[in-house]
Design an enzyme around this catalytic site. Sequence first.
Site, PDB file in Angstrom:
ATOM      1  N   CYS A 118       0.817  -1.224   0.000  1.00 42.62           N
ATOM      2  CA  CYS A 118       0.000   0.000   0.000  1.00 42.62           C
ATOM      3  C   CYS A 118       0.850   1.273   0.000  1.00 42.62           C
ATOM      4  CB  CYS A 118      -0.960  -0.003   1.167  1.00 42.62           C
ATOM      5  SG  CYS A 118      -2.221  -1.278   0.989  1.00 42.62           S
ATOM      6  N   HIS A 269      -3.157   7.467   2.265  1.00 48.05           N
ATOM      7  CA  HIS A 269      -3.529   6.165   1.698  1.00 48.05           C
ATOM      8  C   HIS A 269      -4.913   5.797   2.223  1.00 48.05           C
ATOM      9  CE1 HIS A 269      -3.809   2.054   0.684  1.00 48.05           C
ATOM     10  NE2 HIS A 269      -3.629   1.623   1.918  1.00 48.05           N
ATOM     11  N   ASN A 299     -10.055   0.018  -0.204  1.00 52.00           N
ATOM     12  CA  ASN A 299      -8.595   0.118  -0.236  1.00 52.00           C
ATOM     13  C   ASN A 299      -8.104  -0.482  -1.564  1.00 52.00           C
ATOM     14  OD1 ASN A 299      -5.843  -0.146   0.052  1.00 52.00           O
ATOM     15  ND2 ASN A 299      -5.930  -0.958   2.142  1.00 52.00           N
TER      16      ASN A 299
HETATM   17  N1  COA Z   1     -18.061  -8.164   9.494  1.00 56.13           N
HETATM   18  C1  COA Z   1     -18.545  -8.364  10.713  1.00 56.13           C
HETATM   19  N2  COA Z   1     -17.779  -8.616  11.778  1.00 56.13           N
HETATM   20  C2  COA Z   1     -16.464  -8.683  11.564  1.00 56.13           C
HETATM   21  C3  COA Z   1     -15.883  -8.503  10.311  1.00 56.13           C
HETATM   22  C4  COA Z   1     -16.746  -8.234   9.230  1.00 56.13           C
HETATM   23  N3  COA Z   1     -16.295  -8.038   7.987  1.00 56.13           N
HETATM   24  N4  COA Z   1     -14.546  -8.633  10.403  1.00 56.13           N
HETATM   25  C5  COA Z   1     -14.284  -8.884  11.700  1.00 56.13           C
HETATM   26  N5  COA Z   1     -15.449  -8.920  12.412  1.00 56.13           N
HETATM   27  C6  COA Z   1     -15.637  -9.169  13.833  1.00 56.13           C
HETATM   28  C7  COA Z   1     -14.492  -9.926  14.445  1.00 56.13           C
HETATM   29  O1  COA Z   1     -14.657 -11.330  14.252  1.00 56.13           O
HETATM   30  C8  COA Z   1     -14.611  -9.529  15.895  1.00 56.13           C
HETATM   31  O2  COA Z   1     -15.641 -10.275  16.489  1.00 56.13           O
HETATM   32  P1  COA Z   1     -15.537 -10.740  18.047  1.00 56.13           P
HETATM   33  O3  COA Z   1     -15.447  -9.463  18.830  1.00 56.13           O
HETATM   34  O4  COA Z   1     -16.781 -11.509  18.243  1.00 56.13           O
HETATM   35  O5  COA Z   1     -14.286 -11.562  18.138  1.00 56.13           O
HETATM   36  C9  COA Z   1     -15.082  -8.094  15.836  1.00 56.13           C
HETATM   37  O6  COA Z   1     -15.637  -7.932  14.510  1.00 56.13           O
HETATM   38  C10 COA Z   1     -13.970  -7.081  16.048  1.00 56.13           C
HETATM   39  O7  COA Z   1     -12.870  -7.470  15.230  1.00 56.13           O
HETATM   40  P2  COA Z   1     -11.583  -6.583  15.142  1.00 56.13           P
HETATM   41  O8  COA Z   1     -10.672  -7.150  14.095  1.00 56.13           O
HETATM   42  O9  COA Z   1     -11.010  -6.384  16.503  1.00 56.13           O
HETATM   43  O10 COA Z   1     -12.230  -5.204  14.625  1.00 56.13           O
HETATM   44  P3  COA Z   1     -11.623  -3.811  14.485  1.00 56.13           P
HETATM   45  O11 COA Z   1     -12.433  -2.834  15.224  1.00 56.13           O
HETATM   46  O12 COA Z   1     -10.140  -3.807  14.752  1.00 56.13           O
HETATM   47  O13 COA Z   1     -11.820  -3.517  12.935  1.00 56.13           O
HETATM   48  C11 COA Z   1     -10.573  -3.581  10.882  1.00 56.13           C
HETATM   49  C12 COA Z   1     -11.263  -4.395  11.972  1.00 56.13           C
HETATM   50  C13 COA Z   1      -9.952  -4.551   9.904  1.00 56.13           C
HETATM   51  C14 COA Z   1     -11.616  -2.733  10.176  1.00 56.13           C
HETATM   52  C15 COA Z   1      -9.500  -2.675  11.521  1.00 56.13           C
HETATM   53  O14 COA Z   1      -8.726  -3.411  12.419  1.00 56.13           O
HETATM   54  C16 COA Z   1      -8.621  -2.019  10.522  1.00 56.13           C
HETATM   55  O15 COA Z   1      -9.064  -1.253   9.708  1.00 56.13           O
HETATM   56  N6  COA Z   1      -7.297  -2.291  10.582  1.00 56.13           N
HETATM   57  C17 COA Z   1      -6.370  -1.716   9.654  1.00 56.13           C
HETATM   58  C18 COA Z   1      -6.557  -2.378   8.334  1.00 56.13           C
HETATM   59  C19 COA Z   1      -5.720  -1.781   7.263  1.00 56.13           C
HETATM   60  O16 COA Z   1      -5.563  -0.609   7.214  1.00 56.13           O
HETATM   61  N7  COA Z   1      -5.194  -2.658   6.416  1.00 56.13           N
HETATM   62  C20 COA Z   1      -4.485  -2.280   5.259  1.00 56.13           C
HETATM   63  C21 COA Z   1      -3.261  -1.548   5.572  1.00 56.13           C
HETATM   64  S1  COA Z   1      -2.565  -1.084   4.126  1.00 56.13           S
END
Ligand code: COA
Length: 342
Positions: A118, A269, A299
């Site tokens: 990215c 980004h 993204n």
């Molecule tokens: N739909 C519904 N629930 C989802 C899900 C989806 N698509 N993906 C994950 N969950 C659930 C998880 O299983 C978890 O459930 P639990 O609490 O029962 O275990 C809950 O949602 C929270 O998961 P978590 O991963 O802790 O959520 P979060 O608040 O951290 O959000 C992201 C997840 C991916 C949106 C976030 O972490 C993020 O944006 N991270 C950076 C990603 C990024 O920038 N990547 C590219 C970099 S270049």
Amino acid sequence: MVSSASPSSEIVGLGSYVPQKVMTNQELESIMDTTDEWIRTRTGISERRVADVTEGTSDLAVAACRDALQDAGLRAKDLDLMIVATCTPDYFMPGLGVLIQNKLGCRPIPAIDLRGQCSGFAWALSTADAYSKMADYQYILVVGSDLQTRILDYSLDGRNSAVLFGDGAGACVLKVKKTLGESQPSGLLDHILGSDGSGFSHLMVPRPGCQANNSSFISHNDIDSKKTAPYMDGRQVFKYASYYMEKTVTELMARNKLSIDDIDLIIPHQANLRLSKILKTKLGIPPEKMVSVIEKFGNTTSASLPLCFVEARQSGKLKKGSLIITTTFGSGFTWGGNLIRW
Ligand code: COA
């Protein structure tokens, strides 16, 4: 203020391409255990584009390159060098650049592939700028193209990544400037690049590959166990992304003696709208100085920055003379940013 003591390059053409097919959050709801509400609150994304089966990463790239060449009023044969950022190339070997070079009908110019995930486009701009200072090139094409939707895991296991990514491509034509000592230097002015490989396992596609302790490049088990899809520890990635994207902006401003008041646009980004909001709050960036396309494209990896440039120009935010800072973060970990006078 920024100064220019050596040859530099400026962006004279800008282009982009996104596939026609739109995949909404509601469509994702129908194929996996997720909700529109979860996706929008956690990421800001409403929809993303998905490449048709007849398109590959090189085809997305070529469409964006043609758009950029037309914008610059140039032909493919005018290009002297191409730097291509991708992490989803058509083939493991050869790289994506040579395919684009051939499909565009360029002369036998160097077509250099660059990995930065990215952060790829920010790294590619800085690499092109470095070449502009050391070789006799006039026009350099910088391309970012990624087709992530074909490698995503649309099951429960992969849902935290599958909802984030979309397909797209963007390109900039750089013209190498020969004039030095301008009172207000324009073009690519400064860059920051960084990486920390200790974070590699937090966001990766484990297979295929040539790692130790794997006798094959890919196995049936790799496919069955979904090792060919991205694995992401979202929380860790979020934490590091938030830190390095802010650090990149503050460092670029500090070493060029600039404040937010001097900057016309911050282009982050497009990983997560929450990351952009944190950046905006921490640095006190007025909303009109931020650019966002994540709502409609998700993204798009290395296409994220040029898609923002195009959006900013279309909306009138990006004008001749605008001072811009880009800031990126990606798998690796990698990060980087550019200071650009448009
Ligand atoms: N739909 C519904 N629930 C989802 C899900 C989806 N698509 N993906 C994950 N969950 C659930 C998880 O299983 C978890 O459930 P639990 O609490 O029962 O275990 C809950 O949602 C929270 O998961 P978590 O991963 O802790 O959520 P979060 O608040 O951290 O959000 C992201 C997840 C991916 C949106 C976030 O972490 C993020 O944006 N991270 C950076 C990603 C990024 O920038 N990547 C590219 C970099 S270049």
